[in-house]
Design a protein around this motif. Structure first.
Motif, mmCIF file in Angstrom:
data_model
loop_
_atom_site.group_PDB
_atom_site.id
_atom_site.type_symbol
_atom_site.label_atom_id
_atom_site.label_comp_id
_atom_site.label_asym_id
_atom_site.label_seq_id
_atom_site.Cartn_x
_atom_site.Cartn_y
_atom_site.Cartn_z
ATOM 1 N N ALA A 68 0.395 5.040 -7.596
ATOM 2 C CA ALA A 68 -0.204 3.861 -8.209
ATOM 3 C C ALA A 68 -0.513 2.722 -7.228
ATOM 4 O O ALA A 68 -1.590 2.119 -7.333
ATOM 5 N N PRO A 69 0.372 2.402 -6.263
ATOM 6 C CA PRO A 69 0.037 1.299 -5.360
ATOM 7 C C PRO A 69 -1.248 1.530 -4.583
ATOM 8 O O PRO A 69 -2.068 0.626 -4.421
ATOM 9 N N ARG A 70 -1.425 2.760 -4.092
ATOM 10 C CA ARG A 70 -2.644 3.073 -3.341
ATOM 11 C C ARG A 70 -3.869 2.969 -4.243
ATOM 12 O O ARG A 70 -4.939 2.534 -3.820
ATOM 13 N N VAL A 84 -4.175 0.996 -6.865
ATOM 14 C CA VAL A 84 -4.456 -0.434 -7.079
ATOM 15 C C VAL A 84 -5.208 -1.007 -5.876
ATOM 16 O O VAL A 84 -6.187 -1.749 -6.039
ATOM 17 N N ALA A 85 -4.772 -0.659 -4.664
ATOM 18 C CA ALA A 85 -5.431 -1.172 -3.460
ATOM 19 C C ALA A 85 -6.876 -0.693 -3.390
ATOM 20 O O ALA A 85 -7.798 -1.470 -3.089
ATOM 21 N N HIS A 122 0.762 -1.143 1.372
ATOM 22 C CA HIS A 122 0.328 -1.525 0.045
ATOM 23 C C HIS A 122 1.374 -2.354 -0.641
ATOM 24 O O HIS A 122 2.555 -2.056 -0.581
ATOM 25 N N ALA A 123 0.929 -3.389 -1.259
ATOM 26 C CA ALA A 123 1.844 -4.277 -1.980
ATOM 27 C C ALA A 123 2.560 -3.473 -3.053
ATOM 28 O O ALA A 123 1.971 -2.584 -3.650
ATOM 29 N N PRO A 124 3.835 -3.748 -3.274
ATOM 30 C CA PRO A 124 4.547 -3.022 -4.329
ATOM 31 C C PRO A 124 3.882 -3.285 -5.677
ATOM 32 O O PRO A 124 3.274 -4.318 -5.890
ATOM 33 N N LEU A 125 4.048 -2.315 -6.548
ATOM 34 C CA LEU A 125 3.445 -2.399 -7.862
ATOM 35 C C LEU A 125 4.066 -3.555 -8.651
ATOM 36 O O LEU A 125 5.276 -3.769 -8.599
ATOM 37 N N ILE A 162 2.656 1.662 -17.220
ATOM 38 C CA ILE A 162 2.329 3.033 -16.808
ATOM 39 C C ILE A 162 3.420 3.995 -17.263
ATOM 40 O O ILE A 162 3.140 5.078 -17.797
#
Lengths: 190, 132
Positions: free
Chosen positions: A32-34, A36-37, B35-38, B46
């Motif tokens: 999910a983080p990737r 979102v980026a 990447h910034a944490p979710l 989710i």
């Protein structure tokens, strides 16, 4: 809890389909983080929309789990970005009446002082430049040069030929170079 | 016009002289970007959806899936004995429809009737066609 060193994304997805709740948490952390980026870049910096896209893409991944072919060519991560890319394009089309493959006018050079940029500022400059590209060019460039996909993988995901992919990437990079040229010295330092 | 060599991802120098090194360095910064944490609320949404989808898988497995549902419908209709009876009736009806009347004598004779004996048992319809 499944050992993250042992289970691939495919294996985790299969465990999810079999009812393993921990598999969902691990896949979410991994993918999910990737997503979102990537979606944030596709949506020109709109992180809120990018999170909505990521949530929708993950939902589709969960629903796909029982039918997932672990021996197939797609990996969950690339499948997820492909779905997210399509969702982003749909949202951009709804938000704009412009032809998404049309060449965008280059942005005005950023005004202001020529202060030395740190890595975060380089990133910010890149994201701002990416936002000036037509949507499909931006998608192709991000997948190629940030996500590291090959041209054939991008062609498959975007449902175009490899030659069309190369064309999109070439035009996108030329446009980026033009936009970033005034700040070349700052972006090259450090 | 000479065909361009196929590029499957290799870097090519830009015609304007700025070169791929310039863009390459900028892209490397993006690739290294952690990447910034979710966001916690996004992660929660989710995972909630994941749990809902998984609950659906469990219900599907508990009910035996599509095949089990069709098997229950089949049993409610009566199963194979019903189909056998329907098939027999269908064949009999078809035969009655295409068979000639005299061929049925062997059937009616079993109950004491023949096609000839049936002739007088039906009313004379001529009266219906007389002008009033």
């Amino acid at each position: 809890m499944p050992d993250p060193e042992v289970f691939s994304d495919d294996a985790l997805l299969q465990r999810f389909a079999q009812g393993d709740g921990q598999a969902a948490a691990m896949l979410t952390q991994r993918l999910a983080p990737r997503c979102v980026a990537f979606a944030t870049r596709m949506l020109k910096g709109d992180r809120a929309e990018a999170e909505d896209v990521t949530q929708e893409a993950m939902l589709r991944l969960w629903r796909q789990a029982p039918k997932w072919d672990a021996k197939g060519a797609a990996r969950p991560g690339t499948w997820l970005l492909k779905v997210a890319g399509n969702l982003c394009i749909d949202r951009l089309r709804r938000a704009s009446t412009l032809d998404i493959d049309a060449v965008a006018a280059p942005a005005d050079p950023a005004p202001g002082a020529l202060a030395e940029l740190e890595a975060a500022e380089r990133l910010s400059a890149l994201d701002a430049a990416l936002a000036t590209l037509p949507d499909r060019q931006r998608q192709a460039v991000v997948l190629r040069h940030i996500e590291g996909w090959s041209n054939p993988e991008i062609a498959t995901a975007m449902e175009i030929s490899v030659e069309a992919t190369e064309s999109l990437i070439g035009r996108g990079k030329r446009a980026l170079t033009q936009v970033l040229a005034p700040r070349k010295k700052e972006l090259s330092d450090g | 016009m000479a065909k361009r060599p196929t590029d499957h991802g290799s870097a090519r120098p830009q015609a304007d002289g700025l070169g791929d090194d310039f863009l390459g360095g900028v892209f490397e910064a993006a690739q290294r970007d952690a990447h910034a944490p979710l966001a916690a609320d996004l992660e929660a949404r989710i995972l909630m959806q994941a749990a809902q989808v998984q609950a659906g898988f469990t219900r599907e497995r508990a009910s035996g899936g599509m095949m089990a549902r069709w098997q229950r419908v089949w049993a409610d209709l009566g199963g194979w004995p019903v189909i056998t009876g329907v098939a027999t009736a269908t064949v009999a009806g078809l035969w009655l429809g295409i068979a000639s009347p005299t061929a049925l004598d062997s059937v009616w004779s079993g109950v004491g009737l023949t096609s000839a004996s049936l002739d007088g048992d039906f009313p004379d319809y001529d009266a219906f066609f007389e002008e009033i």
